[in-house]
Design a protein around this motif. Structure first.
Motif, PDB file in Angstrom:
ATOM      1  N   ARG A  40       0.859  -1.184   0.000  1.00 29.97           N
ATOM      2  CA  ARG A  40       0.000   0.000   0.000  1.00 29.97           C
ATOM      3  C   ARG A  40       0.895   1.234   0.000  1.00 29.97           C
ATOM      4  O   ARG A  40       1.743   1.389   0.870  1.00 29.97           O
ATOM      5  N   GLU A  41       0.721   2.097  -0.998  1.00 25.01           N
ATOM      6  CA  GLU A  41       1.456   3.360  -1.063  1.00 25.01           C
ATOM      7  C   GLU A  41       0.594   4.414  -0.373  1.00 25.01           C
ATOM      8  O   GLU A  41      -0.529   4.679  -0.799  1.00 25.01           O
ATOM      9  N   ILE A  42       1.118   4.988   0.699  1.00 26.48           N
ATOM     10  CA  ILE A  42       0.349   5.909   1.536  1.00 26.48           C
ATOM     11  C   ILE A  42       1.023   7.282   1.561  1.00 26.48           C
ATOM     12  O   ILE A  42       2.222   7.392   1.812  1.00 26.48           O
ATOM     13  N   VAL A  43       0.234   8.316   1.323  1.00 29.81           N
ATOM     14  CA  VAL A  43       0.703   9.690   1.439  1.00 29.81           C
ATOM     15  C   VAL A  43       0.191  10.231   2.777  1.00 29.81           C
ATOM     16  O   VAL A  43      -1.024  10.326   2.987  1.00 29.81           O
ATOM     17  N   GLU A  44       1.113  10.561   3.675  1.00 33.10           N
ATOM     18  CA  GLU A  44       0.753  11.211   4.932  1.00 33.10           C
ATOM     19  C   GLU A  44       0.759  12.711   4.674  1.00 33.10           C
ATOM     20  O   GLU A  44       1.724  13.241   4.137  1.00 33.10           O
TER      21      GLU A  44
END
Length: 182
Positions: A40-44
């Motif tokens: 999962r590629e997650i942008v915080e």
């Protein structure tokens, strides 16, 4: 919808691949309910606020701003990031002063929303800003916006005609229109 198809994903590993001024990007390895693994590629993203600044004549302030991600000038409601220990209301007031030169004396939270929970944890709060008084703060050094005063009815038409395509702006206009009985 069948409840047995909704499952929590257990994070096995998390790796930060970018740590910038506004966002951080990480890749999480997760274990699925069928015991397989996926990435999962997650942008915080920093907390954000936006506001529908409305006059006594039911006109709202929009800002015209060039957005590199879509490579064009678009209409948006005033918005920005929450700085440090600033409250959501303080951030909304500051953004109004920076972007439209007006300070709202009354703020009412209309809605909070995830911008796109499929890949980012960004939450933005949309306020209704009323009892406006002139009060200008300098814009951020990298920010170039042009304020525009538009009747709320016309802004609603701009949404319907796809002239306004920014999600937080659409949400804010629709909530304000509902609140004012349009």
């Amino acid at each position: 919808m069948s409840e047995n198809r909704i499952h929590h994903e257990e994070t096995i590993k998390s790796e930060t691949i970018y740590d910038g001024r506004i966002i951080k990007v990480r890749v999480d390895t997760v274990e699925l309910s069928n015991m397989s693994y996926s990435k999962r590629e997650i942008v915080e993203h920093q907390r954000a606020v936006s506001l529908v600044a409305i006059t006594e004549n039911q006109e709202i302030y929009l800002v015209k701003q060039y957005r590199k991600a879509v490579d064009k000038v678009i209409y948006e409601i005033p918005a920005g990031l929450v700085d440090g220990n600033e409250s959501l209301q303080e951030a909304a007031r500051r953004e109004a002063q920076e972007e439209i030169g007006m300070k709202p004396n009354k703020l009412e939270l209309l809605v909070e929303s995830y911008s796109s929970p499929g890949f980012t944890d960004e939450i933005f709060s949309v306020f209704l800003a009323t009892d406006l008084e002139e009060s200008k703060l300098d814009q951020d050094d990298d920010e170039y916006v042009e304020p525009v005063l538009v009747p709320l009815n016309d802004a609603l038409e701009m949404v319907e005609n796809f002239e306004i395509m920014d999600a937080k702006t659409i949400i804010g206009i629709l909530y304000a229109a509902r609140k004012y009985g349009l």
